[in-house]
Design an enzyme around this catalytic site. Sequence first.
Site, short mmCIF file in Angstrom:
data_model
loop_
_atom_site.label_atom_id
_atom_site.label_comp_id
_atom_site.label_asym_id
_atom_site.label_seq_id
_atom_site.Cartn_x
_atom_site.Cartn_y
_atom_site.Cartn_z
CG HIS A 156 -0.51 2.02 -9.29
ND1 HIS A 156 -0.67 1.73 -7.95
CD2 HIS A 156 -1.63 2.70 -9.65
CE1 HIS A 156 -1.83 2.22 -7.53
NE2 HIS A 156 -2.43 2.82 -8.53
CD GLU A 212 3.48 -13.11 15.78
OE1 GLU A 212 3.44 -11.94 16.22
OE2 GLU A 212 3.00 -14.09 16.40
CB THR A 245 -13.29 -7.91 -4.18
OG1 THR A 245 -13.19 -7.76 -2.75
CG2 THR A 245 -12.93 -9.32 -4.54
CB ILE A 260 -7.24 -7.16 7.44
CG1 ILE A 260 -6.69 -7.40 8.86
CG2 ILE A 260 -7.12 -8.43 6.61
CD1 ILE A 260 -5.26 -7.82 8.94
CG ASP A 268 -2.07 0.97 1.09
OD1 ASP A 268 -2.39 1.37 -0.04
OD2 ASP A 268 -2.64 1.35 2.13
CG LEU A 325 9.26 -17.36 -3.74
CD1 LEU A 325 9.02 -17.38 -2.23
CD2 LEU A 325 9.87 -16.02 -4.12
CG ASN A 379 1.83 1.48 -5.21
OD1 ASN A 379 2.75 1.28 -4.43
ND2 ASN A 379 1.31 0.52 -5.96
N GLY A 380 -0.09 5.45 -4.40
CA GLY A 380 -0.69 6.73 -4.78
C GLY A 380 -0.04 7.87 -4.01
NE ARG A 381 -1.29 6.63 1.25
CZ ARG A 381 -1.28 5.73 2.21
NH1 ARG A 381 -0.95 6.08 3.43
NH2 ARG A 381 -1.59 4.47 1.95
#
Length: 251
Positions: free
Chosen positions: A41, A205, A70, A193, A24, A135, A26-28
């Site tokens: 982005h 955690e 979503t 979340i 979270d 991975l 990216n915009g800021r």
Amino acid sequence: MFAKAAQAVPPGQEPPRHVAIIMDGNGRWAKKRFLPRVAGHKRGLDAVRDVVGACREMGVGYLTLFAFSTENWRRPQEEVSFLMDLFLRALENEVAKLHSNNIRLKVLGSRERFSPELAERIQRAEDKTAENDGLVLSIAADYGGRWDIVQAANQLLAEGATEISEEALAGRLSMSWAPEPDLFIRTGGEQRISNFLMWQLAYSELYFTDLLWPDFDRTALEQAITSYWQRERRFGRTSEQLPEHLRRDKP
Ligand code: IPE
Ligand code: IPE
Ligand code: MG
């Protein structure tokens, strides 16, 4: 490099098996630079590369990245289109490298609202990397934790179930093949979340950082893991019940 930085690692500690990240901010990040949100982005993809490489080297087994929720369909149409296009281009440009690094790519979420081209690219990328065991990189796109629980319950109904157990439901979630996340990271300063892995985060955690996602890198990941190593995971038990090497408050 990490091994050196990690000399303070408690003995017997392993890297988390599964790291899940809400990417979270990216915009800021873009706004701070007087750039359009989408520039954030674009830079976010560089951070993804860095973190994927770091997880691969550290021996993290599963890395799950929240790329589009979503609820993100509610964003301006141009931003949604840009994100879909970025996802498509990333699949076109990055999958060969993931494959040569023995990384398996999975995409979580509903594909119904994606363009046929994007849906097909996703399928091809998953098929191409299906045998890799280095991975598992999962990208959650058009994903919601509530969607996941509901689709799992619907599968059970379709199978004729008359009762639902935790095991049966967990077995039908879209990540039923992976261990639950040990470490959850959210960048960008928000402490929520946002409908990510609702079920699977029950005992993860949680780690929050104010760093904006495009500024998150290997060093920031190492800091998160160092914090994780300091946690005592009790899963409902008392500290005294834990094996010595998992206790943080040694007698
Ligand atoms: C996260 O960054 C990326 C997506 C949700 C696709 P944001 O776009 O939410 O950035 P902020 O939170 O507005 O800064
Ligand atoms: C969560 O970020 C979803 C992703 C990072 C993909 P948002 O920026 O959409 O979350 P909210 O709206 O601030 O809760
Ligand atoms: Mg956001």
